[in-house]
Structure formats: structure tokens, C-alpha cells
Write an enzyme that holds these catalytic residues in place. Structure first.
Site, PDB file in Angstrom:
ATOM      1  N   CYS A  59      -2.926   0.774   7.355  1.00 49.70           N
ATOM      2  CA  CYS A  59      -2.994   0.298   8.737  1.00 49.70           C
ATOM      3  C   CYS A  59      -3.531   1.387   9.654  1.00 49.70           C
ATOM      4  CB  CYS A  59      -1.621  -0.177   9.220  1.00 49.70           C
ATOM      5  SG  CYS A  59      -0.342   1.082   9.176  1.00 49.70           S
ATOM      6  N   ASN A  86       0.786  -1.239   0.000  1.00 45.84           N
ATOM      7  CA  ASN A  86       0.000   0.000   0.000  1.00 45.84           C
ATOM      8  C   ASN A  86       0.818   1.289   0.000  1.00 45.84           C
ATOM      9  OD1 ASN A  86       0.825  -0.512   2.616  1.00 45.84           O
ATOM     10  ND2 ASN A  86      -1.106   0.031   3.567  1.00 45.84           N
ATOM     11  N   GLU A 112       5.475  -4.286  12.352  1.00 51.22           N
ATOM     12  CA  GLU A 112       4.547  -3.152  12.343  1.00 51.22           C
ATOM     13  C   GLU A 112       3.259  -3.675  11.720  1.00 51.22           C
ATOM     14  OE1 GLU A 112       4.051   1.350  10.494  1.00 51.22           O
ATOM     15  OE2 GLU A 112       5.606   0.017   9.729  1.00 51.22           O
ATOM     16  N   LYS A 143      -1.983 -11.113  10.994  1.00 52.25           N
ATOM     17  CA  LYS A 143      -1.984 -12.550  10.682  1.00 52.25           C
ATOM     18  C   LYS A 143      -0.653 -12.970  10.072  1.00 52.25           C
ATOM     19  CE  LYS A 143      -4.413 -16.052   7.936  1.00 52.25           C
ATOM     20  NZ  LYS A 143      -5.486 -16.295   6.929  1.00 52.25           N
TER      21      LYS A 143
END
Length: 231
Positions: A184, A48, A150, A128
Site C-alpha cells: 500500500c 503481502n 487501512e 474497494k
């Protein structure tokens, strides 16, 4: 009582007690701090923010004099490759930073972790995958190596009754829909004081209906698509 004990501990930590460990009282000890780079770092970045997150990992390694292997997301590797080419063109030794790409990310990481010279693994991505990576590290005998994950956030927005509702709506819209929510730091939930909840929700829904979806290269588009069809 706790504050008093803490204060005593801090004073003790800051106190120089070297003299207690000198065998020859006439000899003043010489203390030297030795800084040396790690042997090798493995950095793993998501799709991203490919340029920014690659830079976040590459530049500290260069400053420390540590060679680094970067495994960018297979969905967006080109900006990392462009960054490395620019660095080498600017004088960086060609083997200081290595980028490894491929479609099977899990196998690539597994193969890289077979190298026991890796001292540190730094990963940005989902919780995950971060947990799976830690398990893989243990399986590959890296269980005592440094691991800097992170992972996904749980960002909340709290709106009190004295808030500027127009500004609050804008904050929530930006937090939820920028990057199509693929961050995030995206807003996960909004907590609103009950007395203004209905007014806030009405204002928010009115603005959401104005969002136009389409091609991200079009300047009039407010919300683009996700990274790929599967997502």
C-alpha cells in the site's frame, strides 16, 4: 479571530466544572474511570505482509484483554497460524485468538459478521474491499460498530531541482519495485521539477533496465513474481 475562539474553547474544555453539577455542596464527588476490554474483535489481513500485519492486530487485542478472530488472506495464512501456535506455546489461552481460513473469503466474513458480539472490525487491504466490507457491516446490523480500515495509498515522490539525482532514482526504484509493487506504500507517481525532468528520467530508465527478474529465493534476483498467476 478563529485562533482566539479556539483558544477560549480549549481553556473551557480543560477547565474543571464538576462543581456545577453537584446537588449536595458538602459532598465531594468521586470520579472513577473504568476501562474494560471489548467483547470481540474481527481482524482481516492481506497477503503481502502476513506476519507483520497479523501481529499489528493480534498484540493490541492481547494487551487490551480482548478476544480476537483473525481472518488472514487465503493466499498466505501459514505465518499467522505459526504465530498463533507460538503464542499458545508461550502461555496464551487457546481461545483468546482464533484464526479462520478458507478459499471463499467473502462468505467467511459474512458468516463471522452474523455474530452480533463483534464490537470492532479492523481491516487492512484495498479501498474497494474496504468499502464492500462497510456495506456488509451495515447489512449485518453492525452499522454503529467501530471500523478501522487501512486501505490503499496514493504515495507520491516529489523531486526538486536541487535533489541528489542518484539518491532520488534509488528512492523511486525501491518505492516502485520492492515487493514487486505489492504494497500500500508503493510509489504511485513521481513529480519532478521540469528543469531536471529529462535527466532524471534518463537516469531512472537506465537503472530500470538493470533490474533482473526471477526466483525470489535467488540472492541475485531484484524483482520477483506477483503473488499468483491471476494477479
Amino acid at each position: 479571530k478563529c485562533a482566539e475562539i479556539s483558544s477560549k474553547i480549549c481553556r473551557y474544555i480543560d477547565k474543571d466544572i464538576t462543581h456545577k453539577f453537584i446537588i449536595n455542596k458538602n459532598q465531594k464527588p468521586k470520579l472513577k474511570v473504568i476501562s474494560e476490554p471489548l467483547d470481540l474483535v474481527l481482524a482481516i489481513t492481506p497477503f503481502n505482509l502476513p506476519m507483520i500485519l497479523a501481529a499489528h492486530k493480534i498484540f493490541p487485542a492481547i494487551v487490551a484483554g480482548t478476544p480476537i478472530i483473525l481472518k488472514p488472506s487465503e493466499k498466505s495464512p501459514l505465518s499467522s497460524i505459526k504465530l498463533l501456535k507460538t503464542l499458545i506455546k508461550s502461555g496464551l489461552p487457546s481461545n483468546m485468538v482464533n484464526i479462520i481460513t478458507g478459499k471463499n473469503g467473502k462468505k467467511i466474513i459474512s458468516d463471522i459478521l452474523s455474530n452480533l458480539k463483534i464490537n470492532l472490525i479492523t481491516f487492512t487491504g484495498s479501498s474497494k474491499v474496504g468499502k464492500n466490507l462497510k456495506r456488509m457491516m451495515v447489512a449485518k446490523n453492525h452499522h454503529l460498530k467501530k471500523f478501522i480500515p487501512e486501505l490503499g495509498g496514493c504515495s507520491s515522490v516529489i523531486i526538486c531541482s536541487d535533489a541528489d539525482l542518484k539518491k532520488a532514482v534509488k528512492v523511486v526504484l525501491d518505492g516502485c519495485f520492492k515487493y514487486s509493487g505489492q504494497r500500500c506504500t508503493s510509489v504511485r507517481r513521481v513529480i519532478v521539477e521540469e528543469k531536471i525532468a529529462k535527466k532524471f528520467i534518463d537516469n531512472l530508465l537506465r537503472e530500470i533496465k538493470k533490474i533482473n527478474f526471477g526466483n525470489p529465493y535467488d540472492n541475485n534476483t531484484a524483482l520477483g513474481p506477483l503473488i499468483n498467476k491471476r494477479e
